[in-house]
Design an enzyme around this catalytic site. Sequence first.
Site, PDB file in Angstrom:
ATOM      1  N   GLY D 161      26.184  83.655 -22.649  1.00 43.52           N
ATOM      2  CA  GLY D 161      26.548  85.021 -22.284  1.00 43.52           C
ATOM      3  C   GLY D 161      27.387  85.657 -23.373  1.00 43.52           C
ATOM      4  N   CYS D 162      27.479  86.971 -23.325  1.00 39.51           N
ATOM      5  CA  CYS D 162      28.228  87.689 -24.354  1.00 39.51           C
ATOM      6  C   CYS D 162      29.721  87.362 -24.276  1.00 39.51           C
ATOM      7  CB  CYS D 162      27.980  89.189 -24.248  1.00 39.51           C
ATOM      8  SG  CYS D 162      28.093  89.866 -22.580  1.00 39.51           S
TER       9      CYS D 162
END
Lengths: 358, 358, 358, 358
Positions: D161-162
Amino acid sequence: MASISIPGSTPGGSKIRVGILGASGYTGAELVRMLLRHPNVEIAALTAERQAGKPMAEVFPHLGGYGLPDLVKIEELKWGNLDFIFCALPHGTTQEVVAGLPSGLKVVDLSADFRLTDPAEYATWYGHEHRAVDLQKEVAYGLTEFNRQGVRKARVVANPGCYPTCSLLPLLPLLLENQIEPGGIVIDAKSGVSGAGRDAKQANLFTEVSEGFNAYGVGHHRHMPEIEQELRLAAGRPVTVSFTPHLVPMNRGMMSTIYVRMADGVTADDLRATLAARYADEPFVGVTPAGVVPATRHVRASNHNLIGVVADRAPRSAIIVSVIDNLVKGASGQAIQNMNVMMGLGETTGIDQAPLFP
Amino acid sequence: MASISIPGSTPGGSKIRVGILGASGYTGAELVRMLLRHPNVEIAALTAERQAGKPMAEVFPHLGGYGLPDLVKIEELKWGNLDFIFCALPHGTTQEVVAGLPSGLKVVDLSADFRLTDPAEYATWYGHEHRAVDLQKEVAYGLTEFNRQGVRKARVVANPGCYPTCSLLPLLPLLLENQIEPGGIVIDAKSGVSGAGRDAKQANLFTEVSEGFNAYGVGHHRHMPEIEQELRLAAGRPVTVSFTPHLVPMNRGMMSTIYVRMADGVTADDLRATLAARYADEPFVGVTPAGVVPATRHVRASNHNLIGVVADRAPRSAIIVSVIDNLVKGASGQAIQNMNVMMGLGETTGIDQAPLFP
Amino acid sequence: MASISIPGSTPGGSKIRVGILGASGYTGAELVRMLLRHPNVEIAALTAERQAGKPMAEVFPHLGGYGLPDLVKIEELKWGNLDFIFCALPHGTTQEVVAGLPSGLKVVDLSADFRLTDPAEYATWYGHEHRAVDLQKEVAYGLTEFNRQGVRKARVVANPGCYPTCSLLPLLPLLLENQIEPGGIVIDAKSGVSGAGRDAKQANLFTEVSEGFNAYGVGHHRHMPEIEQELRLAAGRPVTVSFTPHLVPMNRGMMSTIYVRMADGVTADDLRATLAARYADEPFVGVTPAGVVPATRHVRASNHNLIGVVADRAPRSAIIVSVIDNLVKGASGQAIQNMNVMMGLGETTGIDQAPLFP
Amino acid sequence: MASISIPGSTPGGSKIRVGILGASGYTGAELVRMLLRHPNVEIAALTAERQAGKPMAEVFPHLGGYGLPDLVKIEELKWGNLDFIFCALPHGTTQEVVAGLPSGLKVVDLSADFRLTDPAEYATWYGHEHRAVDLQKEVAYGLTEFNRQGVRKARVVANPGCYPTCSLLPLLPLLLENQIEPGGIVIDAKSGVSGAGRDAKQANLFTEVSEGFNAYGVGHHRHMPEIEQELRLAAGRPVTVSFTPHLVPMNRGMMSTIYVRMADGVTADDLRATLAARYADEPFVGVTPAGVVPATRHVRASNHNLIGVVADRAPRSAIIVSVIDNLVKGASGQAIQNMNVMMGLGETTGIDQAPLFP
């Protein structure tokens, strides 16, 4: 961070050694961004007067990690170490710098200094006599799609202004084909804020610009004579346009909404067909299908120009919408496009990235 | 937080009990924001179809703490408890709702349903027969500065569109004085995004709008016939305008950049003088001095309209720049202005706040 | 445009004649915007050093049409014509100006000059000895909700900084009730760009700020000792906070996201209940219900502070979110609130507008 | 416009034929943008459920002119024509699609479906049993800099995920070297709006987001367990972080401001030295010198991560600032980086563009 390797940038190759004069402004940084990806170019020198002595990464932190040369003053340059110059200096100071370059050095000048071919017109709009009139005569106007031969042979190319680029690409083919009247053209233009440069001015503060919209230079913007000069050449007679630039709260992007009067019997579909035919083989200019109107975000960070044509309800009227990224096709991208032509390289080399969205 | 006391809002006074139909949209919220400061008004009812049953603060958290009535469906309203209606319903559904109101209830309708006076023109632009043709005939067009008497006597006022308001205020006096030609008027208009409403549409996402600029509805926007209808009345003959709306990445604000052709012997200074004289006694319309061009941020969050006039280089051409806040003078502010006139109150009551900047 | 009439502003009344020193900055303009709506105030003088001699409308076009006095230099003021002073001068120059005022003149100072009560701490953070130490001792700290009595009796009030206001309002009640530990408090704060002022600085250009986010003053911002001074008073012992301010690409708004460690047995619900009870009768401070987290847009352009409390997953940890408009409750709104208290007026007078959204 | 030629993209070469599942979202478009410049890749298939049948240029006009395949439904794909899959489908629907792929096809999955290795933890956070538990066990976590060997051998890579990417890159080396305590870590994170995707949601409208700032998912965001899982592996014991994501009114960019407590005797300079040493040979991760704090605009549109470390005044405390472009290193760029590793290509191929500024 390891120094980032650039494809094809093997040391010792026969690359074009490029110098960028005025590298501390946005067009300078944009040249660097794209030239870093250019397989035939080595960025060999960067100048900036007030920032001389600093690493480029101190002035533009996003350009750290690339092994760029430090900023120096112009007088520190050794011209013999350079093969090509991009001149991104302020209007007015450019002409003497360019006139003083070694005569073998090719140059793309991004300023307005060599765009007007008539010295009298230059003096009228800029308030002083041109200081390099002889040079002015041999300069090629670098709207690449309309002057490829001239650019190829030129030593000095005057890179067009952003507003002229965005307005001339749709208008020139239509005037050349006599499909629109030269009189009564209205160009309502809008630009992102990067066109105003990086100097600290109150009017360009975030708080002054965001959540607002304004016109500027109404009735007297200096891109007007440049537009009219080129339209006059196409029309074969004097052209006066109504031109109003506006400031949009965005970093990049430019739109010209152009109102034209069509010649007898001509339709908006004819205009679109003319433009589509004219640009069918051009890598950077596209014409949208009927019913599709281009937006600035369709070309952001690319060298593209997109043009749409819509029939107006008023008889014989059409509305043309043209968009570019003012820093790319409107400045640094077109400058590299011209360098590619001048140096015999593939015209799209280093400037073929797709637009960035969102 | 204590419930915030509103000046003059003593319970039991003889305040105007106002109902807002369609209070879950931006114009509804904007009506509430300003009416909360209106000393003669009590917000007595708020409706919203899908959000019925919710507190207003759940739909608009910035309006918490004011003791507002919960949102209800229209059919739950008791008309006898209301003295005045603002109708901020979507275009198309409005006409039947307004037609069904008790005949003693005064209404300002913010939709487009009653703006066009010609049923045929309505049908052409909206694709169906008008469903309240009789009512349409008695409705007053609420461009307050031009129809104060009509508004005063009207039971139902059609509040003008934002683009028409921003374009008509500068153009009407000039046409009435025959200082400009009715033909060839170009209105290049720009609006903030709030004009697109609060419905979840992909095209209006932050990521789709910010850092970009686009035209929309080119050649067929529904505010065009409304503008032409009013210009025709002023000019005494049919008028066709070139009108292109654009979307600016900002919340509020609207600009019309208008290109006109002046009558013989008329100058831009004449236009400015005519406008300044016409609006000298108006509380909400200002004309900027020569050399000053208004920007949207000069009127943000206020009911003001500012107009600037610039001479163009093209002969007999002038450029007019007109700015409003699309949600205030372009919608809810003008609606309250009309209510004030209809109810015999001071025209600026509740809408006299200064612009917000930055 | 007719001069806009202000409610209650009848000439000849016994209004408070207010002077604003430093009216060419954003807090000065914001004072004007709100005082124009204040029924008990007449804006009698506006000063600005570099802009002296200009009409206010030239410096802030949105404030045209209100009959404001022209900008003058401080030395041109006649103090006898003024009843109250707002001092919005830059930090550092303020202390001597305020110390030189006639001793009968009440002042709210919006600078940081009189916020720190310990001269040694002032010297440490500002790099020079305080030049009005005696005056410093009698100044009241103007966090109105916590020092109403002090403000009422004070001649000079030091208006709190924006970050301290946004952080202290949630933290002080919790420390006073011993519900959180004084150690280990983390305040991650975010501000709109208007907090940086109107001076032309490259770092605050639209192009430098928009489409980006950055921290600044990390580890050494001058609002830190102000926050710690007030927390120390509440906790009864020294408090060191981790405080990091960030710049958000928006004009107005401020958020403090605060991470606290709760005392034994205390829950996030307890914190929320304590805050709700503490602020139940306050007109400007609200506590959101469980599950609702406030956003800056819920208080934009208003004097409100909203506070939300969320239980964290880490044991004994809670997250508090506090929002204000940095120019209103964080500066000019709170300054007027303090003036109202000092002058015996209703505390919400002139600053009771609802938030602006969108 | 001529079809734009891509360097090295000669037809008939042995390019990797790539399919992108879920190409109508922002991460899909971003994959296309970068893969168009990748010399070893041919974009062979694009899927989208609701938009199937449309040309890509209709869904993303900025991607017109590249001869991309039309969008099709997944079930229309012929897997034998593809060599590699990027799966950019929504969370939840991904696991069954990936589990159903031919077993020889390599995949980078950009969703969250395979990031958590513990099925129980997945069920807790996502509310249902994982539907491809067996596959989940063989998936490699694609934080490239920490799992190059695992990624090289994997058939399926779970792209991080970011928020985890932005937070783990600075934290992992420090935990592995025992320079910070695993307890009490506060991650205050901020993201541009593109992280919210392209679905039409009211909360993401321009008018709802611009000129504001808000926290979301406070105390329960699904990236929290992913961060804690990886920190636990590095620390060798359970770690609970305080993690609060916020929404910044910008398209791209992400910052984690991280508050850590250092081990006995460790200084902020030590942390910085550790990070600099760890990333000295990494092409995409940089550590700024003391006194320089990175901003999101320094990495915009690039695959870079920049990390800065600042000593806090609180004893043993340090503040770490980490920035990425959420769509590039936080999603599509890292996905291509992983593909490069999986396919034995140069790791920076196709993702070595310099950041875009302004």
